[in-house]
Design an enzyme around this catalytic site. Sequence first.
Site, PDB file in Angstrom:
ATOM      1  N   ASP A  32       0.825  -1.219   0.000  1.00 25.83           N
ATOM      2  CA  ASP A  32       0.000   0.000   0.000  1.00 25.83           C
ATOM      3  C   ASP A  32       0.857   1.266   0.000  1.00 25.83           C
ATOM      4  O   ASP A  32       0.429   2.326   0.450  1.00 25.83           O
ATOM      5  CB  ASP A  32      -0.966  -0.014   1.190  1.00 25.83           C
ATOM      6  N   HIS A 239      23.857   3.850 -18.282  1.00 26.74           N
ATOM      7  CA  HIS A 239      22.808   4.191 -17.314  1.00 26.74           C
ATOM      8  C   HIS A 239      22.986   3.447 -15.995  1.00 26.74           C
ATOM      9  O   HIS A 239      22.019   3.042 -15.346  1.00 26.74           O
ATOM     10  CB  HIS A 239      21.420   3.935 -17.919  1.00 26.74           C
ATOM     11  N   ASP A 256      26.367  11.697 -13.370  1.00 24.47           N
ATOM     12  CA  ASP A 256      25.375  12.258 -14.291  1.00 24.47           C
ATOM     13  C   ASP A 256      24.120  12.453 -13.445  1.00 24.47           C
ATOM     14  O   ASP A 256      23.429  11.486 -13.111  1.00 24.47           O
ATOM     15  CB  ASP A 256      25.128  11.279 -15.448  1.00 24.47           C
ATOM     16  N   ASP A 267      20.380  18.397 -16.432  1.00 22.29           N
ATOM     17  CA  ASP A 267      21.004  17.132 -16.836  1.00 22.29           C
ATOM     18  C   ASP A 267      22.490  17.411 -17.023  1.00 22.29           C
ATOM     19  O   ASP A 267      22.907  17.900 -18.080  1.00 22.29           O
ATOM     20  CB  ASP A 267      20.339  16.649 -18.144  1.00 22.29           C
ATOM     21  N   HIS A 346      27.140   7.029 -27.944  1.00 27.01           N
ATOM     22  CA  HIS A 346      25.805   7.660 -27.954  1.00 27.01           C
ATOM     23  C   HIS A 346      25.800   8.994 -28.702  1.00 27.01           C
ATOM     24  O   HIS A 346      26.842   9.541 -29.057  1.00 27.01           O
ATOM     25  CB  HIS A 346      25.311   7.868 -26.512  1.00 27.01           C
ATOM     26  N   HIS A 350      20.200  16.075 -26.780  1.00 23.22           N
ATOM     27  CA  HIS A 350      18.741  15.877 -26.779  1.00 23.22           C
ATOM     28  C   HIS A 350      18.126  17.139 -26.208  1.00 23.22           C
ATOM     29  O   HIS A 350      18.775  17.893 -25.482  1.00 23.22           O
ATOM     30  CB  HIS A 350      18.343  14.636 -25.974  1.00 23.22           C
ATOM     31  N   HIS A 357      14.694  13.764 -21.375  1.00 20.30           N
ATOM     32  CA  HIS A 357      14.780  13.617 -22.839  1.00 20.30           C
ATOM     33  C   HIS A 357      13.484  14.233 -23.349  1.00 20.30           C
ATOM     34  O   HIS A 357      12.464  13.554 -23.483  1.00 20.30           O
ATOM     35  CB  HIS A 357      14.914  12.151 -23.241  1.00 20.30           C
ATOM     36  N   GLU A 380      26.769  16.527 -24.741  1.00 16.81           N
ATOM     37  CA  GLU A 380      27.301  15.523 -23.820  1.00 16.81           C
ATOM     38  C   GLU A 380      28.144  14.447 -24.496  1.00 16.81           C
ATOM     39  O   GLU A 380      27.788  13.268 -24.479  1.00 16.81           O
ATOM     40  CB  GLU A 380      26.164  14.872 -23.049  1.00 16.81           C
ATOM     41  N   TYR A 384      34.520   5.973 -23.941  1.00 20.69           N
ATOM     42  CA  TYR A 384      34.332   4.850 -23.025  1.00 20.69           C
ATOM     43  C   TYR A 384      35.280   3.712 -23.383  1.00 20.69           C
ATOM     44  O   TYR A 384      35.258   3.209 -24.507  1.00 20.69           O
ATOM     45  CB  TYR A 384      32.875   4.374 -23.088  1.00 20.69           C
ATOM     46  N   ARG A 402      32.461  11.354 -19.537  1.00 24.90           N
ATOM     47  CA  ARG A 402      31.416  12.136 -20.233  1.00 24.90           C
ATOM     48  C   ARG A 402      31.376  13.499 -19.572  1.00 24.90           C
ATOM     49  O   ARG A 402      31.545  13.614 -18.351  1.00 24.90           O
ATOM     50  CB  ARG A 402      30.062  11.427 -20.141  1.00 24.90           C
ATOM     51  N   GLU A 404      28.786  16.905 -19.695  1.00 25.46           N
ATOM     52  CA  GLU A 404      27.460  17.294 -20.200  1.00 25.46           C
ATOM     53  C   GLU A 404      27.006  18.614 -19.589  1.00 25.46           C
ATOM     54  O   GLU A 404      27.019  18.792 -18.372  1.00 25.46           O
ATOM     55  CB  GLU A 404      26.446  16.198 -19.834  1.00 25.46           C
TER      56      GLU A 404
END
Length: 449
Positions: A32, A239, A256, A267, A346, A350, A357, A380, A384, A402, A404
């Site tokens: 609940d 991610h 990130d 972001d 990538h 965006h 996004h 960004e 890697y 990265r 960004e």
Amino acid sequence: MFKAHRREFLDRMQDGDIALFQGAALATRNHDVEFPFRQQSSFWYLTGCQEPDAALMLAKGIEGVAEETLFVLPRDPARETWVGRRMGPEGAVERLGFCAAFNHDEFQEEVEQALTKSKRVWCQLGFNDELDAFILESLKSLRAKARLGLALPESILDAGLIVHEMRVLKSPAELDFMRKAAAISAEAHLLAMSQCRPGMMEYELEALLHYTFRRHGCNDSGWAYPSIVAGGDNANILHYNTNHMALQDGDMVLIDAGGEYQCYAADITRTFPINGTFRPAQRDIYEVVLAAQLAAMDVVRAGNEFHQAHDVSIATLCDGLHQLGVLKCGVEEAIATDAHKQWTIHNTSHYLGLDVHDCGVSRADGNSRLLEPGMVLTVEPGLYFPADDDSVAAELRGIGVRIEDDIHVTGGAPENLSAATPKALADVEEACRAERLAPPTLETAEIGS
Ligand code: GLY
Ligand code: MN
Ligand code: MN
């Protein structure tokens, strides 16, 4: 702001049109316990309504139907004592400026009435199963009554064509919320840099980020998306957000993370040395990514193509990969054949807004869209090199970088909303050397062991 959005949506409708939107419902987390409520983004954009189970009808030039009607849960003292205050239809009129408002159980009757007089229906088919089913059922029952002289709407149109396009171009008020989200998030990254030490757990940095988001009034959980705190090789999982590992001396950590303020997202990604000093290989890779990011940011200008930032970024990353001895071919060939993709993975940009996004078209008829003042997009780039990537020199393996930022397209130079987050090598090292606060600590390893 919300009323202005409704007016603009109405301006883009024709006489005889209605538009229907369903807000978000509460979602069960376990037994609940519910997840914190987050309004559906376009619904928030058009209403400013922060309550679950609300619905919106816009109607243009239809006799006897108000232009803007909100349906909300009714006031209910007993329920409100348990689960929180509701505004009720009166509140929708007084606080949100609606010309008409009803209890949400009157939605069906009111909308069916309006449908009998409407020519076209705007809705976001595929967004909400209940609303989709209701519209189709209503049309079916109207069709059954057609012989009584009731007319059917002629067409169903995608409301996203209007509202998504509106959301692409941010108003001054929206930009202020985005500046605030970015400023809070910059402070969160700075705190993480200053407090990071070898041996800490990734989730300790996550806690500092989320503390900062909430401290400054970011929405419910504080974040716009689950924060990524990825030490060492974890940075190569795009991610990664379990954030459960220890931060090792000599590694970097990729963070990130962005707060959500008034439903508007930041972001931001930064990658920095856990012990405060970049190792030579880390520095080399970082400098390549930084060069790509700065070059790409510089082309986020009105009149340029959306995808130009990606092209510029990839060209710079490929130069860097060549200098690092990673590419097995020339730079031009790598660009032409995507031979870099294994390490660049990538896209570069965006849209950013109510969704991290964010909605909106960046390519139409095969062509990249031209940037316009009021758009906000991320830049960004990343490189890697997973620990098991034996196609690169040993010293590069286990490093992912990265960087960004969130860029507002203006009539002139790009505005970097997240500029307060340290980024130049020397600035990052300086931020990492800042004095450490001393929060009380628990021997976390002993808990549950
Ligand atoms: N944080 C998700 C992204 O950078 O796109
Ligand atoms: Mn992003
Ligand atoms: Mn991100």
